[in-house]
Design a protein around this motif. Structure first.
Motif, PDB file in Angstrom:
ATOM      1  N   ASP A 202      25.923 -22.614  54.763  1.00 11.65           N
ATOM      2  CA  ASP A 202      26.660 -23.668  55.463  1.00 11.65           C
ATOM      3  C   ASP A 202      27.504 -23.116  56.599  1.00 11.65           C
ATOM      4  O   ASP A 202      27.654 -23.749  57.649  1.00 11.65           O
ATOM      5  CB  ASP A 202      27.560 -24.424  54.479  1.00 11.65           C
ATOM      6  CG  ASP A 202      26.772 -25.248  53.474  1.00 11.65           C
ATOM      7  OD1 ASP A 202      25.605 -25.563  53.763  1.00 11.65           O
ATOM      8  OD2 ASP A 202      27.325 -25.551  52.399  1.00 11.65           O
TER       9      ASP A 202
ATOM     10  N   ASN B  14      20.645 -29.861  70.729  1.00 11.28           N
ATOM     11  CA  ASN B  14      21.543 -29.267  69.732  1.00 11.28           C
ATOM     12  C   ASN B  14      21.777 -27.773  69.962  1.00 11.28           C
ATOM     13  O   ASN B  14      22.483 -27.121  69.182  1.00 11.28           O
ATOM     14  CB  ASN B  14      21.016 -29.497  68.313  1.00 11.28           C
ATOM     15  CG  ASN B  14      19.602 -28.959  68.110  1.00 11.28           C
ATOM     16  OD1 ASN B  14      19.042 -28.285  68.972  1.00 11.28           O
ATOM     17  ND2 ASN B  14      19.012 -29.275  66.957  1.00 11.28           N
TER      18      ASN B  14
ATOM     19  N   GLY C 151      22.730 -22.826  61.817  1.00 16.28           N
ATOM     20  CA  GLY C 151      22.782 -23.970  62.710  1.00 16.28           C
ATOM     21  C   GLY C 151      21.916 -23.745  63.926  1.00 16.28           C
ATOM     22  O   GLY C 151      21.462 -22.619  64.217  1.00 16.28           O
ATOM     23  N   ALA C 152      21.680 -24.815  64.675  1.00 12.75           N
ATOM     24  CA  ALA C 152      20.756 -24.759  65.810  1.00 12.75           C
ATOM     25  C   ALA C 152      21.226 -23.824  66.911  1.00 12.75           C
ATOM     26  O   ALA C 152      20.403 -23.195  67.594  1.00 12.75           O
ATOM     27  CB  ALA C 152      20.549 -26.175  66.364  1.00 12.75           C
ATOM     28  N   GLN C 153      22.544 -23.732  67.112  1.00  8.53           N
ATOM     29  CA  GLN C 153      23.044 -22.915  68.214  1.00  8.53           C
ATOM     30  C   GLN C 153      22.763 -21.429  68.021  1.00  8.53           C
ATOM     31  O   GLN C 153      22.791 -20.661  68.989  1.00  8.53           O
ATOM     32  CB  GLN C 153      24.555 -23.128  68.388  1.00  8.53           C
ATOM     33  CG  GLN C 153      24.920 -24.523  68.859  1.00  8.53           C
ATOM     34  CD  GLN C 153      26.393 -24.640  69.197  1.00  8.53           C
ATOM     35  OE1 GLN C 153      26.785 -24.668  70.363  1.00  8.53           O
ATOM     36  NE2 GLN C 153      27.230 -24.702  68.152  1.00  8.53           N
TER      37      GLN C 153
ATOM     38  N   THR D 210      15.761 -25.907  57.331  1.00  8.90           N
ATOM     39  CA  THR D 210      16.789 -26.952  57.353  1.00  8.90           C
ATOM     40  C   THR D 210      17.014 -27.653  56.013  1.00  8.90           C
ATOM     41  O   THR D 210      18.058 -28.292  55.822  1.00  8.90           O
ATOM     42  CB  THR D 210      16.420 -28.023  58.397  1.00  8.90           C
ATOM     43  OG1 THR D 210      15.175 -28.641  58.044  1.00  8.90           O
ATOM     44  CG2 THR D 210      16.295 -27.400  59.782  1.00  8.90           C
ATOM     45  N   ASN D 211      16.067 -27.528  55.086  1.00  8.65           N
ATOM     46  CA  ASN D 211      16.199 -28.230  53.801  1.00  8.65           C
ATOM     47  C   ASN D 211      15.956 -27.316  52.602  1.00  8.65           C
ATOM     48  O   ASN D 211      15.142 -27.632  51.719  1.00  8.65           O
ATOM     49  CB  ASN D 211      15.210 -29.411  53.740  1.00  8.65           C
ATOM     50  CG  ASN D 211      15.400 -30.390  54.878  1.00  8.65           C
ATOM     51  OD1 ASN D 211      16.478 -30.942  55.055  1.00  8.65           O
ATOM     52  ND2 ASN D 211      14.335 -30.591  55.664  1.00  8.65           N
TER      53      ASN D 211
ATOM     54  N   ASN E 135      16.948 -32.787  65.498  1.00  6.55           N
ATOM     55  CA  ASN E 135      18.099 -33.480  64.911  1.00  6.55           C
ATOM     56  C   ASN E 135      18.893 -32.607  63.951  1.00  6.55           C
ATOM     57  O   ASN E 135      19.804 -33.100  63.267  1.00  6.55           O
ATOM     58  CB  ASN E 135      17.620 -34.744  64.170  1.00  6.55           C
ATOM     59  CG  ASN E 135      17.057 -35.774  65.123  1.00  6.55           C
ATOM     60  OD1 ASN E 135      17.549 -35.945  66.241  1.00  6.55           O
ATOM     61  ND2 ASN E 135      15.992 -36.456  64.695  1.00  6.55           N
ATOM     62  N   TRP E 136      18.552 -31.321  63.889  1.00  3.56           N
ATOM     63  CA  TRP E 136      19.297 -30.417  62.996  1.00  3.56           C
ATOM     64  C   TRP E 136      20.705 -30.210  63.541  1.00  3.56           C
ATOM     65  O   TRP E 136      20.934 -30.271  64.755  1.00  3.56           O
ATOM     66  CB  TRP E 136      18.542 -29.085  62.887  1.00  3.56           C
ATOM     67  CG  TRP E 136      19.049 -28.181  61.794  1.00  3.56           C
ATOM     68  CD1 TRP E 136      19.536 -28.556  60.580  1.00  3.56           C
ATOM     69  CD2 TRP E 136      19.091 -26.747  61.822  1.00  3.56           C
ATOM     70  NE1 TRP E 136      19.881 -27.453  59.835  1.00  3.56           N
ATOM     71  CE2 TRP E 136      19.618 -26.324  60.573  1.00  3.56           C
ATOM     72  CE3 TRP E 136      18.733 -25.798  62.770  1.00  3.56           C
ATOM     73  CZ2 TRP E 136      19.797 -24.990  60.255  1.00  3.56           C
ATOM     74  CZ3 TRP E 136      18.906 -24.453  62.452  1.00  3.56           C
ATOM     75  CH2 TRP E 136      19.429 -24.056  61.213  1.00  3.56           C
ATOM     76  N   ARG E 137      21.624 -29.945  62.653  1.00  2.00           N
ATOM     77  CA  ARG E 137      23.024 -29.767  63.053  1.00  2.00           C
ATOM     78  C   ARG E 137      23.183 -28.597  64.025  1.00  2.00           C
ATOM     79  O   ARG E 137      22.452 -27.605  63.956  1.00  2.00           O
ATOM     80  CB  ARG E 137      23.873 -29.501  61.816  1.00  2.00           C
ATOM     81  CG  ARG E 137      23.465 -28.227  61.099  1.00  2.00           C
ATOM     82  CD  ARG E 137      24.311 -27.929  59.894  1.00  2.00           C
ATOM     83  NE  ARG E 137      23.938 -26.628  59.339  1.00  2.00           N
ATOM     84  CZ  ARG E 137      24.529 -26.072  58.299  1.00  2.00           C
ATOM     85  NH1 ARG E 137      25.520 -26.704  57.691  1.00  2.00           N
ATOM     86  NH2 ARG E 137      24.143 -24.885  57.864  1.00  2.00           N
ATOM     87  N   LYS E 138      24.184 -28.720  64.908  1.00  2.00           N
ATOM     88  CA  LYS E 138      24.460 -27.642  65.850  1.00  2.00           C
ATOM     89  C   LYS E 138      24.915 -26.380  65.120  1.00  2.00           C
ATOM     90  O   LYS E 138      24.512 -25.276  65.444  1.00  2.00           O
ATOM     91  CB  LYS E 138      25.514 -28.069  66.860  1.00  2.00           C
ATOM     92  CG  LYS E 138      25.013 -28.977  67.958  1.00  2.00           C
ATOM     93  CD  LYS E 138      26.088 -29.146  69.027  1.00  2.00           C
ATOM     94  CE  LYS E 138      25.550 -29.945  70.201  1.00  2.00           C
ATOM     95  NZ  LYS E 138      26.570 -30.071  71.285  1.00  2.00           N
ATOM     96  N   GLY E 139      25.802 -26.548  64.163  1.00  2.00           N
ATOM     97  CA  GLY E 139      26.306 -25.397  63.426  1.00  2.00           C
ATOM     98  C   GLY E 139      27.219 -24.532  64.273  1.00  2.00           C
ATOM     99  O   GLY E 139      27.659 -24.932  65.358  1.00  2.00           O
TER     100      GLY E 139
END
Length: 464
Positions: free
Chosen positions: A212, A46, A216-218, A144-145, A243-247
């Protein structure tokens, strides 16, 4: 008995001059190069990157997660929004309350924190080595949460408002705010403080919107340093963050300091001191002259034994703790000298600061003076890197600026390679008093007449 006392007194008087003679201290040891512990770099699918750096024998580990966002991504009407988000992220996750987070970290022998600055939002913790994988998972949950509870929003906003009121009451903060605004107009780097009305306007939707949009992961880098099981930590990173979003992609605003000189006097009636900042644009760490410029700054005003400090503190007694520094943002920065000086010596202090700058521009320092500064800079550099947290700070610095690890391993060597002539040349090249911005916060009725040679014609810029 009397004869014996006279004899002993004579011996004491005879030996006193010898004892009083000043002993020449032994020559200091040669500064050692910094040896960077070998790091293992992991890149997940990711885009998230992790650096694992075993260091030391103390059974503790530090984990820092840097998300490359923060104040630099705030809009003009969003100042401190990332700070509010950071505080809300400490209030629990979707599966853990704030108390549960704190208690879980305490059971591991440590604690966790979340904070925001200009170039990153950082989630960090330090615990006993055996809990390294568990700490990674705990921090990943915070990242992440986040719960972002609406019930805590008003309390945290009230805390920020109190911080704002306290900060803005200080002359140093007022000077910093003005200097930043002048040096970085219409840029996030020039926006230091929100208004109270701005903080009031922040609602949960706006906070969540920042998370939001910017997370993100990037944009995320994980650093682990200390004593730990590398395989277990890598497994924890992959399982909790893989599995975290790329963002969003990495996007760092370039700092573009203004080159035009400016002058501002902010009135602070009856102030017994004036707060001064004189400064100008400076090169960033990617430039070849940067490390030699760090040495030059240290000699000029950035260390306790520096020229400006010796002048206006030790010799003149105008101030207690002046200092100069290089502030580096992404691809840009500033050099500045700052001091709180007695009101009656406001103009004289500026005059002496500029005198020292001009002297270094025209005359190279002696080799002995420079060597002392080089030993100092080499020593504090190695000290900064003598802990897991220090190692992480250095690695995040070079990663942020896109530097090779040789920046760190060759740092001491490059510091010691600076010559007196190079110091003079760099001062000529980068620190020109004719280009300096000056900010003064003080009693206008008493200091304005001292500043006529520095202010532009007409009304003082920024005067109140």
């Amino acid at each position: 008995m009397k004869r014996l006392l006279l004899l002993l007194t004579g011996l004491a008087l005879a030996t006193t001059p010898m004892l009083a003679q000043k002993q020449t201290p032994p020559e200091g040891g040669k500064p050692r190069d910094f040896t960077l512990p070998r790091r293992q770099v992991i890149t997940l699918d990711n885009g998230l990157k992790a650096s694992l750096v075993p260091y030391g024998d103390v059974p503790k580990v530090t984990v820092n997660i840097f998300v490359r966002t923060g104040n630099m991504h705030e809009k003009a009407n969003e100042i401190w929004l990332s700070d509010l988000l950071a505080q809300l992220m400490q209030e629990g996750t979707t599966s853990r309350t704030a108390q549960a987070l704190s208690e879980e970290a305490a059971r591991m022998g440590g604690s966790i924190s979340v904070y925001s600055n200009f170039s990153a939002m950082v989630i960090s913790g330090s615990v006993l080595s055996e809990f390294a994988p568990a700490l990674v998972s705990l921090l990943a949950d915070v990242l992440t949460n986040p719960r972002l509870p609406a019930s805590e929003l008003e309390r945290l906003k009230a805390n920020l408002k109190r911080d704002l009121t306290v900060d803005k009451s200080r002359p140093q903060s007022q000077a910093n705010e003005k200097f930043a605004a002048v040096m970085y107009p219409d840029q996030p780097y020039g926006r230091i403080y929100p208004t109270e009305e701005m903080l009031t306007s922040y609602d949960l939707a706006k906070v969540k919107g920042f998370y939001d949009t910017q997370f993100g992961a990037q944009r995320t880098q994980v650093y682990v340093s200390g004593k730990f099981d590398k395989d277990a930590v890598e497994k924890a990173i992959r399982s909790s963050l893989g599995n975290w979003r790329k963002g969003p992609a990495m996007n760092i605003p370039v700092a573009k300091p203004a080159t035009a000189k400016s002058f501002a006097l902010l009135d602070r009636p009856s102030a017994p001191q004036s707060t001064l900042i004189v400064g100008l644009p400076m090169i960033d760490p990617t430039q070849p002259d940067y490390v030699p410029m760090v040495v030059t700054n240290s000699l000029l005003g950035g260390s306790f034994g520096s020229r400006i400090t010796s002048n206006i503190r030790e010799n003149k007694g105008y101030t207690y703790s002046p200092y100069s520094s290089i502030s580096s943002y992404y691809r840009g920065g500033t050099w500045s000298e700052r001091a709180d000086v007695t009101t009656e010596h406001t103009g004289a202090s500026i005059r002496e600061i500029l005198k020292e700058v001009n002297l270094l521009r025209t005359t190279a320092p002696t080799k002995a003076e420079l060597t002392g500064i080089q030993n100092y800079e080499s020593g504090i550099f190695v000290l900064r890197n003598s802990s897991p947290g220090g190692i992480i700070n250095q690695l995040s610095f070079i990663d942020f600026h896109g530097l090779d690890e040789s920046y760190l391993t060759n740092y001491v060597k490059n510091v010691m390679a600076v010559t007196p002539e190079r110091v003079q040349q760099l001062t000529q090249k980068y620190i020109n008093p004719q280009n300096m911005t000056m900010i003064v916060v003080g009693d206008r009725s008493k200091v304005e007449s001292q500043l006529t040679e520095y202010k532009p014609a007409g009304k003082l810029s920024g005067s109140k």
